[in-house]
Design a protein around this motif. Structure first.
Motif, PDB file in Angstrom:
ATOM      1  N   PHE A  58       0.835  -1.203   0.000  1.00 27.45           N
ATOM      2  CA  PHE A  58       0.000   0.000   0.000  1.00 27.45           C
ATOM      3  C   PHE A  58       0.865   1.246   0.000  1.00 27.45           C
ATOM      4  O   PHE A  58       1.451   1.607   1.015  1.00 27.45           O
ATOM      5  CB  PHE A  58      -0.926   0.013   1.221  1.00 27.45           C
ATOM      6  N   LYS A  59       0.909   1.902  -1.139  1.00 28.89           N
ATOM      7  CA  LYS A  59       1.794   3.063  -1.250  1.00 28.89           C
ATOM      8  C   LYS A  59       1.005   4.326  -1.583  1.00 28.89           C
ATOM      9  O   LYS A  59       1.535   5.276  -2.150  1.00 28.89           O
ATOM     10  CB  LYS A  59       2.846   2.793  -2.309  1.00 28.89           C
ATOM     11  N   GLY A  60      -0.283   4.324  -1.281  1.00 27.37           N
ATOM     12  CA  GLY A  60      -1.088   5.509  -1.566  1.00 27.37           C
ATOM     13  C   GLY A  60      -1.321   5.722  -3.045  1.00 27.37           C
ATOM     14  O   GLY A  60      -1.729   6.806  -3.462  1.00 27.37           O
ATOM     15  N   ASN A  61      -1.070   4.693  -3.830  1.00 25.29           N
ATOM     16  CA  ASN A  61      -1.131   4.820  -5.281  1.00 25.29           C
ATOM     17  C   ASN A  61      -2.531   4.433  -5.772  1.00 25.29           C
ATOM     18  O   ASN A  61      -2.894   3.267  -5.795  1.00 25.29           O
ATOM     19  CB  ASN A  61      -0.063   3.896  -5.882  1.00 25.29           C
ATOM     20  N   GLN A  62      -3.308   5.451  -6.155  1.00 21.85           N
ATOM     21  CA  GLN A  62      -4.701   5.193  -6.498  1.00 21.85           C
ATOM     22  C   GLN A  62      -4.861   4.307  -7.744  1.00 21.85           C
ATOM     23  O   GLN A  62      -5.662   3.371  -7.716  1.00 21.85           O
ATOM     24  CB  GLN A  62      -5.437   6.511  -6.673  1.00 21.85           C
ATOM     25  N   ALA A  65      -4.263   0.812  -6.713  1.00 19.22           N
ATOM     26  CA  ALA A  65      -5.319   0.303  -5.835  1.00 19.22           C
ATOM     27  C   ALA A  65      -6.558  -0.071  -6.638  1.00 19.22           C
ATOM     28  O   ALA A  65      -7.118  -1.159  -6.461  1.00 19.22           O
ATOM     29  CB  ALA A  65      -5.668   1.356  -4.777  1.00 19.22           C
ATOM     30  N   PHE A  66      -6.989   0.801  -7.529  1.00 11.61           N
ATOM     31  CA  PHE A  66      -8.181   0.497  -8.326  1.00 11.61           C
ATOM     32  C   PHE A  66      -7.941  -0.748  -9.172  1.00 11.61           C
ATOM     33  O   PHE A  66      -8.804  -1.602  -9.305  1.00 11.61           O
ATOM     34  CB  PHE A  66      -8.552   1.697  -9.214  1.00 11.61           C
ATOM     35  N   GLY A 183      -8.485   4.820   0.860  1.00 11.97           N
ATOM     36  CA  GLY A 183      -9.032   4.158  -0.329  1.00 11.97           C
ATOM     37  C   GLY A 183      -8.001   3.392  -1.126  1.00 11.97           C
ATOM     38  O   GLY A 183      -8.336   2.710  -2.100  1.00 11.97           O
ATOM     39  N   GLU A 184      -6.742   3.499  -0.712  1.00 15.37           N
ATOM     40  CA  GLU A 184      -5.667   2.827  -1.453  1.00 15.37           C
ATOM     41  C   GLU A 184      -5.048   1.715  -0.608  1.00 15.37           C
ATOM     42  O   GLU A 184      -4.033   1.122  -0.993  1.00 15.37           O
ATOM     43  CB  GLU A 184      -4.583   3.831  -1.841  1.00 15.37           C
ATOM     44  N   GLY A 185      -5.639   1.437   0.551  1.00 13.07           N
ATOM     45  CA  GLY A 185      -5.049   0.482   1.491  1.00 13.07           C
ATOM     46  C   GLY A 185      -4.177   1.266   2.449  1.00 13.07           C
ATOM     47  O   GLY A 185      -3.318   2.046   2.018  1.00 13.07           O
TER      48      GLY A 185
END
Ligand SMILES: Cc1cc2nc3c(=O)[nH]c(=O)nc-3n(C[C@H](O)[C@H](O)[C@H](O)COP(=O)(O)OP(=O)(O)OC[C@H]3O[C@@H](n4cnc5c(N)ncnc54)[C@H](O)[C@@H]3O)c2cc1C
Lengths: 513, 208
Positions: A58-62, A65-66, A183-185
């Motif tokens: 989880f690196k905040g990468n939308q 994540a999607f 929302g990105e983990g």
């Protein structure tokens, strides 16, 4: 005994497992239930279609994540494409990527379920111990107002000025860094999603999770489910690897969540009196943006920390709505509305000064509001047909006015809707521009992250799919424990209701073994 | 140029179709193809070119922003759809074929060329017509294609600097909270402390 999390993609031959209880789906419902069952000494197997990710992923990468943790890679929508549907698909289900807002079910909703849907023993007082338990385990606590981000402060400021009593809401976090990446983990394991809480407990107690396993159907005859049949899927493409996975158990639980859970029943030929997939609700979400002189930074900080329930009850004839904020990283922000080219780039350049308020319609309460229906397409895809009826367009019109009013009260210098032809207002005096605005499918952006119903709980077999113990009326050993059992939407974010209902179901499911 | 909506309202569907009769044969008009940057997994070269043209119209770049083709957004989407249910790629391919088709364009958009052969202004007008079309289905198709293109373009880190998005912060050095058992044990009520007095204070956010 320690359990395991294994990817079916590592299986090289057909795999058969036996257990006491087999749970399909590792989201809010399935996880709380699984933890309770292993605590009672039962042997539990859980099958999950998505992959298992942890904080190191989880690196905040939308976009990532999607692509990896959302149903249909974030592209799920209603049949007519009018409503974007966000749902999770990984170990932890939607809780791995949800925004961590938690509310107990409103008393009036419990009362409505009892009065209109014949639901028994699900009252505020009977549910209180279950809410207490999940709130303790998930550290559900009020998020301090002084840590609210700019986007939520807009709602707070505007709502207070208008006398709407906006309030600080609760979140399931422990050690939250306010990164805004819910929302990105969660990159620091602060969000108490299922993978780091109930599933962690359950695996330490013996739960066996098989991920990357898409369950295709239940095998059943008469009143008994006998097995579930799934297939290993490639974690990267989600395509079938052709390796069958079969689980035989004494009791089965469908925790696949709304849409997918009902679809699994339909694929299995289980129709629940024709009610499976019916009464699916989505809290249809519309949004209005405000442009501020100050920096808002809608991409950072807890996505939601302020709520406003001033419009939940708009009288017996009208659909209520509630107001919250939505996180706006560039990718998600860019997809709303209809603008393109230079005008859209201009909007994106101002994104740092934009606040977006969302209104969530409370569907399923009005007698004529039967929500949507889950359908199977002949090519195997699952669709939600959700007609946009007059009660919803009336609600959208009212909600747009109030959201715009709130932005101006909060100090916005310009307010814009997300219509096909955006309505732009430069002062409160221009709110009347909204009077002639069209509302309906593809007139404005609509989305949902709260899919509920499709296997409604109720007092009678003829009008509901599961009884108040969440057991399928037509089966002795088949339960549904997830958001699909909700007979209506809630008027609050649904996760805590699902956690608590699953907590309550632990004894009932165990008793059926 | 008249917008589709105005044109549609004026003539109705029948009228619009009649206007199109002389246009039969336009469907054979040539596409202007662009070379894919890598092997295509979902789309035909024609569909890839249409998607590239549409993406460049939606996200033309300028200032410090790259254009959609600078980032090969069509290639990104071609790859994405190969990892989804084949029906999704097939639906979008059909939508791209419709957009590219000169006959359909003549009927509803008054343009007598394929989409890829139109110049930027005409493409702009065509997409504006789609986005506000009286035909819900066209708005739906526009919205779906727009959503994918926008997500792929603005999800690309190369676009972030130009809009002041600071990018993704690195939290990898931040420790996880203690396991629940330890956390609860640490809260064990001291004699003068009630069980409900769990500390509410969360660690303050750092600027990573
Ligand atoms: C982006 C986003 C933000 C949200 N924010 C909030 C919030 O802040 N607060 C809140 O209360 N709610 C929020 N929600 C909603 C909330 O998370 C969900 O309502 C809740 O998690 C639903 O629980 P569930 O058990 O019904 O299903 P889910 O949690 O969705 O879990 C279902 C799981 O079952 C799996 N599954 C389904 N079918 C199969 C199959 N056939 N085989 C194998 N596995 C299968 C799925 O892959 C999925 O992992 C949000 C949701 C999203 C998507």
């Amino acid at each position: 005994m320690t359990g395991s999390i294994v990817s079916a993609a590592t299986f090289t031959s057909p795999t058969e497992l036996d257990c006491d209880v087999c749970i399909v789906g590792s989201g809010a419902g399935g996880s709380v239930l699984a933890a309770g069952l292993v605590e009672q000494g039962l042997d539990v197997v859980m099958l999950e279609a998505g992959s298992h990710y942890t904080r190191k992923d989880f690196k905040g990468n939308q976009p990532w994540a999607f692509d990896n943790m959302y149903q249909e890679r974030g592209a799920r929508a209603t049949e007519d494409l009018a409503i974007t549907v966000l749902q999770g698909r990984s170990v932890g289900g939607s809780t791995t990527i949800n925004w961590s807002t938690c509310y107990r079910t409103p008393d009036r909703i419990f009362a409505h379920w009892a009065d209109v849907h014949g639901v028994k023993d699900v009252s505020p007082s009977m549910m209180a111990p279950h809410f207490d338990a999940v709130e303790r385990r998930l550290n559900i606590k009020e998020w301090p107002v002084d840590r609210a981000n700019g986007n939520n402060r807009v709602l707070l400021r505007g709502g207070e000025k208008l006398g709407w009593h906006p309030h600080a809401l609760k979140r399931n976090v422990r050690g939250c860094m306010n990164s805004g990446y819910c929302g990105e983990g969660c990159p620091v394991d602060a969000k108490q999603g299922m993978a780091v809480s109930y599933l962690d407990d359950a695996v330490r107690g013996g739960l066996r999770i098989v991920c990357n396993c898409e369950v295709e159907r239940f095998e059943w005859s008469e009143r008994k489910a006998q097995a579930v049949h799934g297939v290993a899927v490639d974690p990267d493409s989600d395509h079938s690897l052709g390796i069958p996975v079969t689980v035989r158990a004494k009791v089965f639980v469908n925790s696949g969540g709304a849409i997918n859970g009902p679809a699994l029943f339909l694929r299995s030929g289980i129709e629940g009196n024709g009610l499976i997939g019916k009464r699916t609700f989505v809290h249809p979400v519309s949004g209005v943006s405000g442009l501020y002189d100050e920096h808002i930074g809608p991409w950072a900080g807890a996505p939601q920390s302020i709520g406003c329930h001033h419009f939940n009850d708009r009288g017996p004839e009208k659909m209520g709505f509630f107001l919250e904020a939505a996180p706006l990283q560039p990718m998600l922000a860019s997809t709303v509305g209809f603008l393109f080219g230079g005008a859209h780039s201009e909007f994106m350049r101002k994104l740092g000064n934009v606040g977006v308020t969302i209104a969530l319609g409370i569907d399923g309460i009005l007698p004529q509001d039967v929500g949507g229906t889950v359908l199977l397409k002949s090519d195997g895809r699952v669709w939600l047909r959700y007609p946009i009826e007059a009660h919803l367009t009336e609600c959208l019109a009212a909600a747009h006015k109030e959201m715009a009013r709130c932005h101006f009260a909060a100090g916005a210098k310009q307010v814009a809707t997300l219509h096909a032809e955006a309505i732009v207002m430069n002062s409160e005096a221009e709110l009347s521009k909204l009077d002639s605005a069209p509302y309906g499918a593809h007139e404005q952006s609509l989305f949902t992250a709260h899919v509920m119903g499709g296997c409604a709980m109720g007092g009678e077999a003829g009008t509901s799919v599961v009884n108040s113990d969440l057991q399928m009326w037509d089966f002795d050993n088949l339960f549904v424990v997830d958001g699909s059992v909700l007979p209506t939407s809630l008027g609050v974010n649904p996760s805590e209701t699902i956690y608590a209902l699953a907590h309550r179901a632990r004894e009932r499911v165990a008793a059926a073994v | 140029m008249q917008t589709t909506r105005r044109r549609f309202l004026k003539y109705g569907l029948g009228g619009v179709l009649l206007l199109a009769v002389p246009a039969v044969g336009l469907s054979l008009r040539r596409s202007v193809l662009v070379e894919p940057k890598s092997a295509l997994l979902t789309f035909s070269p024609r569909q890839y070119s249409t998607l590239t043209a549409m993406a460049d119209t939606l996200c033309p770049g300028g200032g410090k922003l790259p254009s959609a083709s600078d980032l090969d957004i069509a290639g990104t989407l071609d790859m994405l759809f190969s990892r989804m249910h084949p029906g999704v790629g097939a639906d979008l391919a059909a939508a791209l074929d419709l957009l590219e088709n000169a006959l359909a364009g003549a009927v509803l958009d008054q343009r007598f060329q394929t989409f890829t052969a139109c110049d930027a202004d005409v493409r702009d007008e065509v997409l504006r017509d789609w986005s506000t079309s009286a035909i819900t289905l066209r708005r739906a198709v526009y919205k779906a294609l727009r959503g994918f293109i926008m997500a792929a373009y603005w999800g690309n880190a190369a676009t972030w600097g130009a809009i002041g998005y600071p990018g993704i912060a690195d939290y990898s050095a931040v420790p996880s909270p203690p396991p629940f058992d330890e956390y609860i044990a640490a809260l064990t009520p001291e004699p003068e402390r009630g069980a409900d007095d769990e500390p509410d204070s969360e660690p303050q956010e750092a600027s990573p």
